[in-house]
Design a protein around this motif. Structure first.
Motif, PDB file in Angstrom:
ATOM      1  N   ASP A  65      95.565  45.847  11.823  1.00 51.09           N
ATOM      2  CA  ASP A  65      96.699  45.336  11.053  1.00 51.09           C
ATOM      3  C   ASP A  65      97.960  45.329  11.914  1.00 51.09           C
ATOM      4  OD1 ASP A  65      97.693  47.948  11.124  1.00 51.09           O
ATOM      5  OD2 ASP A  65      97.158  48.392   9.051  1.00 51.09           O
ATOM      6  N   HIS A  66      99.104  45.003  11.312  1.00 52.69           N
ATOM      7  CA  HIS A  66     100.339  44.860  12.087  1.00 52.69           C
ATOM      8  C   HIS A  66     100.816  46.188  12.677  1.00 52.69           C
ATOM      9  CE1 HIS A  66     101.837  46.242   8.230  1.00 52.69           C
ATOM     10  NE2 HIS A  66     103.010  46.491   8.783  1.00 52.69           N
ATOM     11  N   LYS A  67     100.271  47.285  12.201  1.00 50.49           N
ATOM     12  CA  LYS A  67     100.606  48.592  12.770  1.00 50.49           C
ATOM     13  C   LYS A  67      99.601  49.041  13.830  1.00 50.49           C
ATOM     14  CE  LYS A  67     102.960  50.286   8.620  1.00 50.49           C
ATOM     15  NZ  LYS A  67     102.982  51.342   7.574  1.00 50.49           N
ATOM     16  N   GLY A  68      98.614  48.171  14.108  1.00 48.39           N
ATOM     17  CA  GLY A  68      97.610  48.507  15.108  1.00 48.39           C
ATOM     18  C   GLY A  68      96.477  49.359  14.604  1.00 48.39           C
ATOM     19  N   VAL A  69      96.387  49.523  13.282  1.00 47.39           N
ATOM     20  CA  VAL A  69      95.334  50.345  12.683  1.00 47.39           C
ATOM     21  C   VAL A  69      94.100  49.479  12.434  1.00 47.39           C
ATOM     22  CG1 VAL A  69      94.676  51.769  10.709  1.00 47.39           C
ATOM     23  CG2 VAL A  69      97.021  51.847  11.602  1.00 47.39           C
ATOM     24  N   LYS A  70      92.957  49.933  12.890  1.00 50.31           N
ATOM     25  CA  LYS A  70      91.729  49.166  12.690  1.00 50.31           C
ATOM     26  C   LYS A  70      91.349  49.176  11.217  1.00 50.31           C
ATOM     27  CE  LYS A  70      87.744  50.714  14.298  1.00 50.31           C
ATOM     28  NZ  LYS A  70      86.626  51.032  15.220  1.00 50.31           N
ATOM     29  N   VAL A  71      91.143  47.961  10.662  1.00 50.23           N
ATOM     30  CA  VAL A  71      90.845  47.846   9.236  1.00 50.23           C
ATOM     31  C   VAL A  71      89.492  47.178   8.978  1.00 50.23           C
ATOM     32  CG1 VAL A  71      93.248  47.862   8.483  1.00 50.23           C
ATOM     33  CG2 VAL A  71      92.183  45.688   9.127  1.00 50.23           C
ATOM     34  N   PHE A  72      88.860  46.685  10.022  1.00 50.31           N
ATOM     35  CA  PHE A  72      87.525  46.101   9.866  1.00 50.31           C
ATOM     36  C   PHE A  72      86.784  46.226  11.181  1.00 50.31           C
ATOM     37  CE2 PHE A  72      84.463  42.671  10.338  1.00 50.31           C
ATOM     38  CZ  PHE A  72      83.743  42.762   9.152  1.00 50.31           C
ATOM     39  N   GLN A  73      85.492  46.509  11.096  1.00 48.56           N
ATOM     40  CA  GLN A  73      84.662  46.664  12.290  1.00 48.56           C
ATOM     41  C   GLN A  73      83.298  46.046  12.042  1.00 48.56           C
ATOM     42  OE1 GLN A  73      85.062  48.572  15.583  1.00 48.56           O
ATOM     43  NE2 GLN A  73      83.484  46.989  15.716  1.00 48.56           N
ATOM     44  N   ALA A  74      82.906  45.069  12.874  1.00 50.71           N
ATOM     45  CA  ALA A  74      81.556  44.498  12.834  1.00 50.71           C
ATOM     46  C   ALA A  74      80.617  45.375  13.658  1.00 50.71           C
ATOM     47  CB  ALA A  74      81.568  43.071  13.367  1.00 50.71           C
ATOM     48  N   PRO A  75      79.309  45.265  13.449  1.00 50.83           N
ATOM     49  CA  PRO A  75      78.363  46.111  14.181  1.00 50.83           C
ATOM     50  C   PRO A  75      78.338  45.804  15.677  1.00 50.83           C
ATOM     51  CG  PRO A  75      77.335  45.123  12.240  1.00 50.83           C
ATOM     52  CD  PRO A  75      78.641  44.436  12.428  1.00 50.83           C
ATOM     53  N   TRP A  76      77.900  46.795  16.424  1.00 53.96           N
ATOM     54  CA  TRP A  76      77.652  46.625  17.850  1.00 53.96           C
ATOM     55  C   TRP A  76      76.199  46.213  18.062  1.00 53.96           C
ATOM     56  CZ3 TRP A  76      80.809  50.479  15.995  1.00 53.96           C
ATOM     57  CH2 TRP A  76      82.116  50.529  16.509  1.00 53.96           C
ATOM     58  N   PHE A  77      75.988  45.403  19.099  1.00 56.50           N
ATOM     59  CA  PHE A  77      74.654  45.015  19.552  1.00 56.50           C
ATOM     60  C   PHE A  77      73.849  44.285  18.468  1.00 56.50           C
ATOM     61  CE2 PHE A  77      75.902  48.797  21.975  1.00 56.50           C
ATOM     62  CZ  PHE A  77      75.877  48.270  23.258  1.00 56.50           C
ATOM     63  N   GLU A  78      74.537  43.589  17.576  1.00 50.59           N
ATOM     64  CA  GLU A  78      73.865  42.818  16.532  1.00 50.59           C
ATOM     65  C   GLU A  78      74.519  41.450  16.415  1.00 50.59           C
ATOM     66  OE1 GLU A  78      73.437  44.729  12.742  1.00 50.59           O
ATOM     67  OE2 GLU A  78      73.057  46.704  13.641  1.00 50.59           O
ATOM     68  N   ALA A  79      73.741  40.403  16.725  1.00 55.85           N
ATOM     69  CA  ALA A  79      74.230  39.052  16.510  1.00 55.85           C
ATOM     70  C   ALA A  79      74.277  38.775  15.016  1.00 55.85           C
ATOM     71  CB  ALA A  79      73.323  38.043  17.218  1.00 55.85           C
ATOM     72  N   GLY A  80      75.204  37.921  14.599  1.00 59.21           N
ATOM     73  CA  GLY A  80      75.269  37.573  13.183  1.00 59.21           C
ATOM     74  C   GLY A  80      76.645  37.096  12.784  1.00 59.21           C
ATOM     75  N   LEU A  81      76.772  36.769  11.516  1.00 56.75           N
ATOM     76  CA  LEU A  81      78.046  36.380  10.924  1.00 56.75           C
ATOM     77  C   LEU A  81      78.582  37.553  10.117  1.00 56.75           C
ATOM     78  CD1 LEU A  81      77.164  32.783   9.662  1.00 56.75           C
ATOM     79  CD2 LEU A  81      78.296  33.428  11.793  1.00 56.75           C
ATOM     80  N   TYR A  82      79.815  37.919  10.381  1.00 55.40           N
ATOM     81  CA  TYR A  82      80.409  39.065   9.703  1.00 55.40           C
ATOM     82  C   TYR A  82      81.686  38.595   9.008  1.00 55.40           C
ATOM     83  CZ  TYR A  82      76.880  41.311  12.409  1.00 55.40           C
ATOM     84  OH  TYR A  82      75.658  41.640  12.941  1.00 55.40           O
ATOM     85  N   TYR A  83      81.688  38.761   7.696  1.00 54.80           N
ATOM     86  CA  TYR A  83      82.714  38.155   6.861  1.00 54.80           C
ATOM     87  C   TYR A  83      83.806  39.148   6.502  1.00 54.80           C
ATOM     88  CZ  TYR A  83      79.070  34.627   6.175  1.00 54.80           C
ATOM     89  OH  TYR A  83      78.105  33.677   6.373  1.00 54.80           O
ATOM     90  N   VAL A  84      85.006  38.627   6.465  1.00 54.18           N
ATOM     91  CA  VAL A  84      86.119  39.408   5.975  1.00 54.18           C
ATOM     92  C   VAL A  84      87.034  38.470   5.195  1.00 54.18           C
ATOM     93  CG1 VAL A  84      87.425  39.117   8.126  1.00 54.18           C
ATOM     94  CG2 VAL A  84      87.997  40.976   6.575  1.00 54.18           C
ATOM     95  N   GLU A  85      87.413  38.884   4.003  1.00 55.51           N
ATOM     96  CA  GLU A  85      88.352  38.102   3.200  1.00 55.51           C
ATOM     97  C   GLU A  85      89.723  38.726   3.366  1.00 55.51           C
ATOM     98  OE1 GLU A  85      88.697  36.043  -1.215  1.00 55.51           O
ATOM     99  OE2 GLU A  85      87.057  37.413  -0.734  1.00 55.51           O
TER     100      GLU A  85
END
Length: 549
Positions: free
Chosen positions: A220-240
């Motif tokens: 986010d604008h404060k640099g805090v991680k708010v979403f993380q997709a998996p490592w070593f996994e191909a795919g589509l990762y959705y975030v609204e």
């Protein structure tokens, strides 16, 4: 307002532009129809695959990219596609991020910062862009950047000045063991500087020695991680993304992005991350080069066993073959234990007696009739490799080398012997790391006899050269090697940091320098550090540099 975004962690085959465009089309349609996404974001140079190297110099590149873009524009509608590709503009080649929507290339961004260090050679191929790009998608103003741009302040600042409310960064950032922490710290810093959230989409897969682990994320604008997709996994990762404005105490208007369906996947342990990188590196190399499988020479060295286990995890038991080469000195107890390991993993093992070949070669005397010390061990190593490569050729599979980085560094491995093969899984793994990786794999499922982690852990060549007697000694040795190879410290600095005697450090560094000619002839292997023996470290074989300089 909300905006649903699909982050595409894709594994492309470098140079297969036509098939890559079909993968993009399929992913975009899936994101639209199944994920109900409004935007799909792909990594850097997706259409071409990464890194394309001198394929970028092919005369037919321009036409191939234009045809691929036309195919995406023609077949994908009702979803914004943000896509990386190389493109010629007025005779110059740029690393681009295009925004495609309903048959129109509505905007195009050119990468501004071109890395030219370690494994990167962007300045060899591309011209640098110098302008920000901001596009309005459903009322949200999105600034684009590509990979290296996010490592510098100017591109993000330019995007902010141009009115960006969030930055999408398209990446192809190769794996090394500390990279995840470095990336998160970097994006934290950059987001705070511009007071904007950043969406970071990373490539997934392996190309030759490089591995890309995905792990796309948002801060986010404060640099805090708010979403993380998996490592070593191909795919589509959705975030609204839920977007709204907030007024700070200083009266500044801040654009906030909060994922409504976000998830923070825990970071992997060091050993698990490293192990998965090795598995992915081997799997993609075999798949992309269309090998039927691999052949491993099993022996009691931990490197051999770990290479074998990684191969099974990467390819499945049906695509891995093992050979046990024996002579009159081979212990039947050890042979039985190795056969037991193969049986546990449901891999058939073929036993080959190399004693007749040893005897045949031993009757040959070198010129002058005097044999050099150690020539017998080197002969056995070369006979083993000749057997391995011949069997692999007849079976139509790839032969794996099990040499490790400590051996490669010191030259304690036989040229055209133990260091030979078509691919080396552990080429960038120090000996001391072999133990922890074996322990990690046993924690998943016990395969390697625990007592072997102590009893069969030592390499005789290294013992004779450096008086290595324990795992602790290997940790000290590898610390010296890492300071010299990884951090490029000089002799005096290493002595100061390690408190090892000047003569011992001098001996180790001299062995490293004297073995460059061997390393140049070694097989390709998975890169997991920033100082791998390959594209990262390019030292001349013939040189007059003095160790103390």
């Amino acid at each position: 307002m909300t905006l649903k975004v699909a982050m595409a962690q894709v594994d492309m085959l470098v140079g297969d532009i036509k098939q890559n465009s079909q993968t993009v089309i399929a992913a975009a349609l899936k994101a639209r129809d199944e994920g109900e996404a409004r935007v799909i974001v792909f990594p850097e140079l997706t259409l071409m695959g990464y890194p394309p190297e001198d394929l970028l110099l092919k005369p037919s590149l321009e036409q191939a990219i234009e045809l691929a873009l036309d195919a995406v524009l023609d077949q994908v509608k009702d979803i914004y596609v943000i896509l990386g590709y190389p493109r010629h503009v007025d005779g110059a080649l740029f690393n681009c991020a295009g925004v495609l929507f309903n048959g129109v290339l509505i905007a195009e961004y050119n990468k501004q910062k071109l890395p030219n260090y370690r494994v990167f050679d962007d300045k060899r191929y591309f011209e640098a862009g110098n302008q920000a790009l901001v596009v309005d998608i459903d009322g949200i103003r999105i600034g684009l950047s590509i990979s290296e741009d996010i490592w510098h302040q100017e591109p993000s600042a330019l995007a902010k000045e141009a009115g960006a409310q969030i930055i999408f960064n398209l990446n192809a950032s190769p794996f090394h063991m500390e990279k995840v922490n470095v990336r998160e710290a970097l994006l934290h810093k950059r987001a705070l500087e511009v007071n904007l959230p950043i969406l970071y989409v990373n490539y997934m897969g392996a190309q030759d020695e490089l591995v890309y682990e995905g792990g796309s994320f948002i801060v986010d604008h404060k640099g805090v991680k708010v979403f993380q997709a998996p490592w070593f996994e191909a795919g589509l990762y959705y975030v609204e993304l839920s977007a709204h404005f907030s007024v700070t105490l200083r009266g500044e208007e801040t654009f906030l992005v909060e994922p409504l369906n976000g998830a923070l996947i825990p970071n992997l342990s060091t050993e698990r991350r490293l192990y998965q990188a090795l598995v992915l590196g081997l799997r993609d190399y075999v798949e992309k080069n269309q090998f039927k499988g691999v052949l491993v020479a099993l022996n009691t060295h931990l490197e051999s066993i770990l290479t074998f286990v990684i191969a099974v995890d990467a390819l499945g038991a049906d695509r891995v073959k093992a050979v046990l080469m024996t002579d009159e000195s081979t212990s039947e107890i050890d042979s039985g234990a190795l056969i037991s390991i193969a049986n546990k993993l449901n891999v058939g093992i073929e036993r080959v007696d190399i004693e007749p070949m040893m005897l045949a070669y031993q009757v040959m005397s070198p010129l002058g009739g005097k044999k050099r010390k150690g020539s017998g061990a080197k002969l056995k190593a070369r006979i083993r490799t000749l057997t391995l490569m011949t069997m692999a050729s007849s079976l139509g599979v790839m032969a794996l080398s099990s040499v490790n980085k400590s051996e490669m560094a010191l030259g304690c491995t036989t040229l055209y012997g133990g260091m030979s093969g078509s691919f080396s899984v552990l080429k960038d793994i120090f000996k001391s790391q072999i133990f922890s990786l074996c322990q990690y794999r046993n924690s998943v499922k016990q395969v390697i006899p625990s007592n072997w982690l102590q009893e069969n852990a030592l390499d005789q060549d290294v013992i004779q050269l450096l008086d290595i007697k324990s795992i602790r000694d290997y940790q000290v040795l590898d610390q010296v090697l890492d300071l010299y190879i990884g951090q490029n410290l000089n002799l005096e600095e290493i002595v100061t940091q390690t408190h090892i005697s000047y003569s011992n450090v001098c001996r180790i560094l001299s062995l490293v320098d004297a073995s460059e000619f061997k390393r140049r002839q070694s097989p390709l292997g998975v890169r997991v550090t920033q100082a791998s023996f390959g594209r990262d470290r390019r030292y001349p074989i013939s040189n007059g540099w003095q160790l103390g300089e």
